[in-house]
Design a protein around this motif. Sequence first.
Motif, short mmCIF file in Angstrom:
data_model
loop_
_atom_site.label_atom_id
_atom_site.label_comp_id
_atom_site.label_asym_id
_atom_site.label_seq_id
_atom_site.Cartn_x
_atom_site.Cartn_y
_atom_site.Cartn_z
N ARG A 254 -3.03 14.31 0.55
CA ARG A 254 -2.58 12.93 0.79
C ARG A 254 -1.43 12.54 -0.13
N GLU A 255 -0.71 13.53 -0.65
CA GLU A 255 0.44 13.23 -1.48
C GLU A 255 1.51 12.46 -0.70
N SER A 256 1.59 12.71 0.60
CA SER A 256 2.57 12.00 1.42
C SER A 256 2.28 10.51 1.49
N GLU A 257 1.04 10.11 1.19
CA GLU A 257 0.67 8.70 1.15
C GLU A 257 0.93 8.07 -0.21
N GLY A 258 1.44 8.89 -1.15
CA GLY A 258 1.75 8.38 -2.47
C GLY A 258 0.68 8.65 -3.51
N LYS A 259 -0.38 9.37 -3.16
CA LYS A 259 -1.44 9.64 -4.12
C LYS A 259 -1.03 10.78 -5.06
N LYS A 260 -1.40 10.64 -6.32
CA LYS A 260 -1.05 11.61 -7.35
C LYS A 260 -2.31 12.11 -8.04
N LEU A 261 -2.27 13.38 -8.45
CA LEU A 261 -3.39 13.99 -9.18
C LEU A 261 -2.96 14.26 -10.61
N VAL A 262 -3.85 13.92 -11.57
CA VAL A 262 -3.59 14.15 -12.99
C VAL A 262 -4.85 14.77 -13.60
#
Length: 361
Positions: A79-87
């Motif tokens: 869902r990175e295309s929706e703007g979600k980021k993983l840290v």
Amino acid sequence: MATENSFASLAASLSNPLSPSSYTHVAEPLLDRAALEKRQHIRTLHRVIEQSDVVILVLDARDPDGCRSKVVEEEVKRRESEGKKLVFLLNKTDLVPQDNAMAWLRYLRHTAPAIPFRSSTQQQSTNLRSRSSPGLMNLIKSYKTGPASKITVGVVGYPNVGKSSVINSLKRSKVCAVAAEAGWTRDLQSVQIDRGIRILDSPGVVFDEDDPSSSQARSGVLLRNVLKVEDVEDPLAVVEEIITRTEKETLQKIYKLPTWDTMLEFLTMLALSTGRLLKGGTPDLLSAARTVLKDWNANKIPYFSVPPLVHPSSLPSNAPGAENVGEAAIVQGGLGEAFTLEGLYGQAMLQNQDGAMDEDG
């Protein structure tokens, strides 16, 4: 690896009633408590990821790779295309050597941004201090699109990796209840950390990919302190794993015991030295084993893992034709013709000479 919609499908499937036939190996009281609790936690975790712009996966610095969840990572990446980021947040770095923590950070950064963290251990309710908090706050603010924008950060991870302690350190006050046992956080908690920054705390979840019922992963899961010591059915097997991971001299120093040859001999000496006896003076091995588990969970027994030397992303692909990618090899068939400047510029020099002769003519 989980399928593309594995996490969403998992959360959706939990809306269906329980199927008792699929849990025939579990006692009925345990089914009611454990199965329903896990279903609720997974639904809550799905809500956290759904509402979050940034998902922070908290990892125990002693075993970071063992605390990762492919299901969560793939869902956020999908869902990175929706703007979600993983840290990745490497928590409890004070429990491992500094060079070991740095090695894990370099390894994790092949997948997503990773930052070290040490939660505040102060006992007061307010004015908590953590030297790691400013760095994490700066990273979170870097994801904001503007000064007036709002951002929601979800904090997820295994039970007892320190999710609530991280939030308390950021807030500088004890807004989330914490305890040194797994399963203390049971529902979603929303905390306003700063202007435009909201953080969601979630209960820890052990997914089926790492379920303690799996014989392959049972010892590893139990050693991550994701279950209460009282709920461990076979503490002797876990203690045997602890003994294999810990130097004998370290255990001798902690428990002030002479040397031993087997795990049963170690537990027998520990039971006798601590007065854990059954009727007739028989050593209580189960009680001694649970003592070792409690000491392991309380960090009294030091342990840390070492990251792999090569990250999977650095390995050649399995696709056809990619077998020798990244490897030096001698080209078969001998060397080509010798390189000469005439061979490179010869034709251009001839053209220039012809043009000059035409001008002279």
